[in-house]
Design a protein around this motif. Structure first.
Motif, PDB file in Angstrom:
ATOM      1  N   ASP A  14       0.832  -1.216   0.000  1.00  0.00           N
ATOM      2  CA  ASP A  14       0.000   0.000   0.000  1.00  0.00           C
ATOM      3  C   ASP A  14       0.864   1.262   0.000  1.00  0.00           C
ATOM      4  OD1 ASP A  14      -2.297  -1.520   0.011  1.00  0.00           O
ATOM      5  OD2 ASP A  14      -2.623  -1.362   2.175  1.00  0.00           O
ATOM      6  N   ALA A  15       1.942   1.234   0.799  1.00  0.00           N
ATOM      7  CA  ALA A  15       2.823   2.407   0.863  1.00  0.00           C
ATOM      8  C   ALA A  15       3.503   2.659  -0.473  1.00  0.00           C
ATOM      9  CB  ALA A  15       3.864   2.209   1.961  1.00  0.00           C
ATOM     10  N   LEU A  16       3.914   1.606  -1.148  1.00  0.00           N
ATOM     11  CA  LEU A  16       4.585   1.758  -2.443  1.00  0.00           C
ATOM     12  C   LEU A  16       3.598   2.172  -3.533  1.00  0.00           C
ATOM     13  CD1 LEU A  16       6.908  -1.360  -2.181  1.00  0.00           C
ATOM     14  CD2 LEU A  16       7.654   1.029  -2.237  1.00  0.00           C
ATOM     15  N   LYS A  17       2.381   1.650  -3.455  1.00  0.00           N
ATOM     16  CA  LYS A  17       1.364   2.050  -4.430  1.00  0.00           C
ATOM     17  C   LYS A  17       1.072   3.536  -4.311  1.00  0.00           C
ATOM     18  CE  LYS A  17      -3.315   0.893  -6.017  1.00  0.00           C
ATOM     19  NZ  LYS A  17      -4.497   0.014  -5.801  1.00  0.00           N
ATOM     20  N   ALA A  18       1.036   4.039  -3.085  1.00  0.00           N
ATOM     21  CA  ALA A  18       0.789   5.467  -2.870  1.00  0.00           C
ATOM     22  C   ALA A  18       1.910   6.325  -3.432  1.00  0.00           C
ATOM     23  CB  ALA A  18       0.631   5.741  -1.377  1.00  0.00           C
ATOM     24  N   ARG A  19       3.064   5.724  -3.667  1.00  0.00           N
ATOM     25  CA  ARG A  19       4.211   6.449  -4.220  1.00  0.00           C
ATOM     26  C   ARG A  19       4.362   6.218  -5.723  1.00  0.00           C
ATOM     27  NH1 ARG A  19       4.428   5.870   0.929  1.00  0.00           N
ATOM     28  NH2 ARG A  19       5.708   7.208   2.259  1.00  0.00           N
ATOM     29  N   GLY A  20       3.327   5.660  -6.341  1.00  0.00           N
ATOM     30  CA  GLY A  20       3.281   5.574  -7.797  1.00  0.00           C
ATOM     31  C   GLY A  20       3.806   4.295  -8.402  1.00  0.00           C
ATOM     32  N   LEU A  21       4.148   3.302  -7.581  1.00  0.00           N
ATOM     33  CA  LEU A  21       4.625   2.041  -8.127  1.00  0.00           C
ATOM     34  C   LEU A  21       3.446   1.115  -8.433  1.00  0.00           C
ATOM     35  CD1 LEU A  21       7.126   3.229  -6.406  1.00  0.00           C
ATOM     36  CD2 LEU A  21       8.036   0.917  -6.659  1.00  0.00           C
ATOM     37  N   LYS A  22       3.681   0.134  -9.266  1.00  0.00           N
ATOM     38  CA  LYS A  22       2.633  -0.792  -9.677  1.00  0.00           C
ATOM     39  C   LYS A  22       2.642  -2.019  -8.772  1.00  0.00           C
ATOM     40  CE  LYS A  22       0.410  -2.243 -13.922  1.00  0.00           C
ATOM     41  NZ  LYS A  22       0.430  -2.083 -15.384  1.00  0.00           N
ATOM     42  N   VAL A  23       1.453  -2.456  -8.364  1.00  0.00           N
ATOM     43  CA  VAL A  23       1.324  -3.557  -7.411  1.00  0.00           C
ATOM     44  C   VAL A  23       0.594  -4.733  -8.061  1.00  0.00           C
ATOM     45  CG1 VAL A  23       0.346  -4.281  -5.196  1.00  0.00           C
ATOM     46  CG2 VAL A  23       1.282  -1.975  -5.449  1.00  0.00           C
ATOM     47  N   LEU A  24       1.171  -5.934  -7.908  1.00  0.00           N
ATOM     48  CA  LEU A  24       0.549  -7.164  -8.396  1.00  0.00           C
ATOM     49  C   LEU A  24       0.533  -8.190  -7.278  1.00  0.00           C
ATOM     50  CD1 LEU A  24       2.470  -7.558 -11.782  1.00  0.00           C
ATOM     51  CD2 LEU A  24       0.162  -6.647 -11.483  1.00  0.00           C
ATOM     52  N   ARG A  25      -0.512  -8.996  -7.236  1.00  0.00           N
ATOM     53  CA  ARG A  25      -0.540 -10.118  -6.303  1.00  0.00           C
ATOM     54  C   ARG A  25       0.526 -11.116  -6.747  1.00  0.00           C
ATOM     55  NH1 ARG A  25      -4.773 -11.738  -2.853  1.00  0.00           N
ATOM     56  NH2 ARG A  25      -4.171 -13.626  -1.715  1.00  0.00           N
ATOM     57  N   TYR A  26       1.432 -11.500  -5.828  1.00  0.00           N
ATOM     58  CA  TYR A  26       2.541 -12.368  -6.193  1.00  0.00           C
ATOM     59  C   TYR A  26       2.377 -13.796  -5.690  1.00  0.00           C
ATOM     60  CZ  TYR A  26       7.258 -14.290  -6.369  1.00  0.00           C
ATOM     61  OH  TYR A  26       8.342 -15.104  -6.604  1.00  0.00           O
ATOM     62  N   GLY A  27       1.715 -13.974  -4.569  1.00  0.00           N
ATOM     63  CA  GLY A  27       1.575 -15.313  -4.014  1.00  0.00           C
ATOM     64  C   GLY A  27       1.010 -15.258  -2.610  1.00  0.00           C
ATOM     65  N   GLU A  28       1.125 -16.374  -1.901  1.00  0.00           N
ATOM     66  CA  GLU A  28       0.597 -16.463  -0.543  1.00  0.00           C
ATOM     67  C   GLU A  28       1.607 -17.169   0.353  1.00  0.00           C
ATOM     68  OE1 GLU A  28      -3.210 -18.450  -1.159  1.00  0.00           O
ATOM     69  OE2 GLU A  28      -4.194 -16.519  -0.968  1.00  0.00           O
ATOM     70  N   GLU A  29       1.710 -16.672   1.575  1.00  0.00           N
ATOM     71  CA  GLU A  29       2.605 -17.270   2.562  1.00  0.00           C
ATOM     72  C   GLU A  29       1.799 -18.132   3.525  1.00  0.00           C
ATOM     73  OE1 GLU A  29       5.930 -15.970   5.932  1.00  0.00           O
ATOM     74  OE2 GLU A  29       4.590 -14.471   5.051  1.00  0.00           O
ATOM     75  N   ALA A  30       2.215 -19.380   3.673  1.00  0.00           N
ATOM     76  CA  ALA A  30       1.521 -20.319   4.551  1.00  0.00           C
ATOM     77  C   ALA A  30       2.134 -20.253   5.947  1.00  0.00           C
ATOM     78  CB  ALA A  30       1.630 -21.732   4.002  1.00  0.00           C
ATOM     79  N   VAL A  31       1.316 -19.945   6.954  1.00  0.00           N
ATOM     80  CA  VAL A  31       1.809 -19.767   8.324  1.00  0.00           C
ATOM     81  C   VAL A  31       1.069 -20.693   9.275  1.00  0.00           C
ATOM     82  CG1 VAL A  31       2.122 -18.133  10.222  1.00  0.00           C
ATOM     83  CG2 VAL A  31       2.413 -17.362   7.860  1.00  0.00           C
ATOM     84  N   LEU A  32       1.830 -21.374  10.140  1.00  0.00           N
ATOM     85  CA  LEU A  32       1.262 -22.205  11.196  1.00  0.00           C
ATOM     86  C   LEU A  32       1.318 -21.422  12.495  1.00  0.00           C
ATOM     87  CD1 LEU A  32       3.089 -25.611  10.468  1.00  0.00           C
ATOM     88  CD2 LEU A  32       1.084 -24.637   9.321  1.00  0.00           C
ATOM     89  N   ASP A  33       0.158 -21.143  13.081  1.00  0.00           N
ATOM     90  CA  ASP A  33       0.095 -20.488  14.385  1.00  0.00           C
ATOM     91  C   ASP A  33       0.280 -21.562  15.446  1.00  0.00           C
ATOM     92  OD1 ASP A  33      -0.503 -19.204  16.744  1.00  0.00           O
ATOM     93  OD2 ASP A  33      -2.377 -18.322  16.043  1.00  0.00           O
TER      94      ASP A  33
END
Length: 365
Positions: free
Chosen positions: A97-116
């Protein structure tokens, strides 16, 4: 800031990561391939690797959360002054979000699997197959052990692991050098190493985990297994290590990122780059099989899948973006790299024509 790399820069970066690093990807930046930007007014660091004039970083910038946007601003000025076009690989939602606000392009890259680990167990229907495999290998006499090279170096064990590594990469013909680390027994930087052996004492698996959040979390990094070992050996190894860490009070284990997973191309605002990454996820099965990697992580029924993003300078064409990532990650086999590059370019220029060629190839086989 001068760009000359000093011998102690990795040590300096390691100290900052140990103090304020909260991203599972931060440990991956501690390798000889990295260059480091250190904050001028902010205590923080951002590592990157150069592909031509494109500077690719991994994970969120390292700083206290309240200082992160300031560090981003400093780094963007640095890139502009050096003539670099930045690529931020595998960042979290807030950084995106911070980089998008600075004019960069954002793409969904993947997902991180986390075990709580506070609530994670092998109970439940979704983990039935995993639970049965782990129990079966326990009964077969497979045991897990932690290796602590910072306390005592076992060179014979390290040689065994080296042989396992050589066999693994000889089979895969691919070694990722930027988004996957190295064992680095001589400079572990807080890594934890686990091995498993079968009832005869033969080495089955070797794993390393990278610390984050001041060792409240650990992220799976290197994973080697005996190619003709029993089914489920790696799942057994990960669960054994995770349960040991749970007993010690570690709060979470990240299974790392499943690249290109979770991209929804049915959205009305889907862009061409997202369609490209979806095609790569669905169709690429040479060297690095993204779909099977996602399936592997899914076996553990992660507590949460955290979205990760690829953010980049809008001036970078898609072909350059795709080949920059491939080049930075480093295929060990030049022929394999050329195959990746041909895949990207052909898919970008004509997706329909590429899919037709794939059908023809299957028919010929």
């Amino acid at each position: 800031m001068k760009e000359m790399i000093q011998p102690d820069e990795m040590e300096q970066a390691a100290q900052i990561i140990s103090a304020v690093g909260d991203d599972s990807q931060h440990g991956l930046t501690l390798n000889p391939e990295s260059r480091y930007y250190f904050g001028e007014k902010i205590r923080g660091v951002l590592s990157y690797t150069l592909v031509g004039k494109r500077a690719m970083s991994q994970g969120d910038p390292v700083s206290c959360p309240s200082d992160r946007e300031g560090l981003i601003d400093e780094y963007l000025v640095f890139c502009r002054n050096q003539g670099y076009k930045p690529i931020f690989n595998s960042v979290g939602s807030e950084t995106a979000d911070a980089l998008k606000a600075r004019g960069l392009k954002v793409l969904r890259y993947g997902e991180e699997a986390v075990l709580d680990l506070k609530s994670y167990s092998l109970a439940g229907g979704k983990k039935g197959a995993l639970r049965r495999n782990v129990a079966k290998l326990d009964r077969a006499g497979i045991t897990s052990m932690e290796y602590c090279p910072e306390t005592f170096r076992n060179l014979a064990l390290e040689k065994e692991i080296s042989v396992l590594e050589e066999q693994w990469f000889a089979d895969k013909k691919l070694k990722l050098t930027y988004s996957v680390g190295d064992l680095q027994f001589d400079r572990p930087y807080g890594r934890r190493y686990f091995i498993t052996r079968d009832a005869r004492g033969e080495l089955l698996t070797a794993l390393s985990f990278l610390p984050y959040r001041q060792k409240k979390g650990y992220c799976v990094d290197v994973m080697y297994r005996k190619l003709d070992g029993p089914t489920g050996a790696m799942e057994h190894a990960i669960i054994s290590a995770a349960m040991k860490m749970k007993e010690e009070g570690v709060e979470e284990v990240s299974l790392n990122i499943a690249p290109l997973a979770g991209i929804d191309i049915t959205k009305p605002d889907t862009v061409k780059a997202e369609k490209l990454m979806y095609e790569i996820f669905s169709n690429m099965d040479f060297g690095y099989d993204f779909k099977n990697l996602y399936r592997f992580k899914s076996k553990f029924d992660p507590s949460v899948w955290k979205p990760r993003y690829l953010v980049y300078d809008r001036r970078i064409p898609l072909v350059r973006l795709a080949t920059s990532i491939t080049n930075a990650k480093g295929a060990a086999d030049p022929a394999l790299y050329r195959k990746y590059r041909k895949f990207f370019i052909s898919l970008l220029l004509s997706p329909d024509r590429y899919r037709e060629s794939q059908k023809e190839e299957i028919t010929e086989k």
